[in-house]
Write an enzyme that holds these catalytic residues in place. Sequence first.
Site, mmCIF file in Angstrom:
data_model
loop_
_atom_site.group_PDB
_atom_site.id
_atom_site.type_symbol
_atom_site.label_atom_id
_atom_site.label_comp_id
_atom_site.label_asym_id
_atom_site.label_seq_id
_atom_site.Cartn_x
_atom_site.Cartn_y
_atom_site.Cartn_z
ATOM 1 N N GLU A 527 0.835 -1.216 0.000
ATOM 2 C CA GLU A 527 0.000 0.000 0.000
ATOM 3 C C GLU A 527 0.863 1.258 0.000
ATOM 4 O O GLU A 527 0.553 2.231 -0.689
ATOM 5 C CB GLU A 527 -0.961 0.006 1.198
ATOM 6 C CG GLU A 527 -1.932 -1.170 1.283
ATOM 7 C CD GLU A 527 -2.713 -1.449 0.003
ATOM 8 O OE1 GLU A 527 -2.834 -0.535 -0.836
ATOM 9 O OE2 GLU A 527 -3.173 -2.592 -0.169
ATOM 10 N N ASP A 591 3.444 -4.811 -5.422
ATOM 11 C CA ASP A 591 3.825 -6.128 -4.896
ATOM 12 C C ASP A 591 5.346 -6.260 -4.806
ATOM 13 O O ASP A 591 5.890 -6.715 -3.795
ATOM 14 C CB ASP A 591 3.298 -7.250 -5.807
ATOM 15 C CG ASP A 591 1.856 -7.644 -5.474
ATOM 16 O OD1 ASP A 591 1.332 -7.183 -4.442
ATOM 17 O OD2 ASP A 591 1.265 -8.429 -6.253
HETATM 18 ZN ZN LIG Z 1 -2.781 -2.588 -4.576
#
Ligand SMILES: [Zn+2]
Length: 687
Positions: A527, A591
Amino acid sequence: MGREARTDPGKFVNGAYDETMRSLLVLLTFLGGFASAQKISGFDAGALDRNADPCVNFYQYACGGWLAANPVPSDQSRWGRFDALAERNRTILQGILEAASANKPGRSPVDQKIGDFYASCMDTKLIDQKALAPIQPDLDLIQGMNAKTAITGVVTHLYSIGSNPFFNFSSEPDSKNSSEIIAGLDQGGIGLPDRDYYFRTDEKSVEIRKQYVAHLLKMFELLGDATEVAAKRAEAVMKIETVLAKGSLDSVSRRDPTAVYHRLTVKELISLSPGFDWETFFKEMGLPGIQSLDVSIPPFIRAMESVIVESNLDDIKSYLTMTLLHDRSIILPAKFQEEAFDFYGRILSGAKEMRPRWKRCTDQTDNALPDALGERFVEKTLGEEGMKRTHELVAALEKSLGEDIQSLSWMTPKTKQEAMVKLHAIMNKVGTKDHWLDYATVRIIRGDAYGNLSRTDEYEVHRQLEKIGKPFDRTDWHMSQPTVNAYYDAQENGINFPAGILQPPFYDNKMDDAVNFGAIGAVIGHELTHGFDDQGRQFDAKGDLRDWWTAQDAKAFEERSDCLVKEYSSFVGPGDAKLNGKLELGENTADNGGLRVAYMALMETLDGKEPPKRDGFTAAQRFFLGWGQVWCENITEESARLQAQTNPHALSEFRVNGVVSNMPEFQKAFACKTGQPMVRYPACRVW
Ligand SMILES: [Zn+2]
């Protein structure tokens, strides 16, 4: 179409796990299944496939045992450890709702609302008995239009009860000045998952369009139309939606924040579409003085104008009727729900049977009264220790991202300085809300499922519109607390972790730091990285669209991003689902950056001391296994294709292998050798 998620999704909000399709099919496809009391832990040695080679296929190594033992249940379109947690949360909510719905005297006002809302949704006997009576006044309103000048009034009414024909309309922070909340008018109004579904020419897509028209036909038949009439009406709906889709921007282009921002005066909007009475619409929606707004996609408004001008009135009635039927299918008689499930659940997602009613009604209540239910949920689930350790994790991850930014070889000091300002300004919201919404003004009547839904929708529509002209309330959320997800909001410059995700397999009090850093730590890193992905990097510390990059740094960023586009575009999932590296760029950047930063944070926490092996694994190995096992998931071919075409997140297998194959830290942890599949060359790295 189905019902959209109730909380405003936000235009530049990026979750850890996309809910687009789930909200599209909300209550039609499935999250839950057999595992209501399944014990979930952060790391599960039994989930491994020890016959697999971690350097050849790490996902298979981390998840193979679990995958073999957990086929997709018949009422699901996918089944992962993520879903198992959502299912557990749902069971907790069910307990709260069952207790609240017992019609005892002396219930609290909140229990009366959530209890009676749920009980009304569960009362299928009464819903079937009433048949079309509850929706009839709204259908009559549509059918009663005798001139195109009546369209505005009817559309306004549908908006006020939460049905969204033609377009999406809500409030949003101005992209260039997030302290100003303005009205936002965006593309919408289609029943297939994405605009490209109307134009793809491959065999499967052509077939889905045929099946969609057949579904529309059946819905009209259920309303009582003769087959020939229903067939004509279905064609009319398809024709209108195709025009709207043509005017819509594709989802890859929508990633560019400047492409979806056009601040126009109301006069300019009227000149795009004089056939719709915008001034009356705004006035009736409670915004009489509005001067300007964000018209995200002007060509879309022109497409809508051409629908209004060129379609005959009967066709527009058919279109508005179908939008309403889709938006309300959950509380219509069973035959409508079954037909909606047949198309959205079975055909589009590959589920075999409908979820049990209680699951759909639980989701429906969570959607309609998120805070009433959310407050109870937080009381029951989030412990103090979990809260404390999660906050420590966030602090550790933010520190590591700062060190990562400082150490980048490709970024100049000037841009680094701006990036650090932005990082330090990120707002952290974890596990609970500062203030819960008050539903005192919403009437919930036991036995009135249709009215309850209209009134809760009306409350939310107006709550969003009332924000216009007021300061940006950064404490508000886009997700309910029981949700298993997290998000970064670029305009808020904030990360948001609902209580629902702060549990195993993401966060486990009983696990070592290695596993928790690999799971929830990587999601926190993910995030945070969204603030610096292809979209997020275009917003500054205040959440304004402003270019703070030197030209040289922007170019270096794009070259590095391009490596990720190529990498993920080479992946093909079940059912020949080809990943779209451009659509997924932000998520894959997050990621990759997230896991790297989480690894740095773990190493800093361990401070050079290698803890004793657990389950035979080193801390570094357990870190990567923590990440891998979050994503163990079986998926139907239909659902895999749907996800690859519409969802900005990679399929789970590639979220694991795509990232670890870029990391020398992984290759060292498992002693992988050059040339093995989990050793990518050249490795991609942005952050
Ligand atoms: Zn995301």
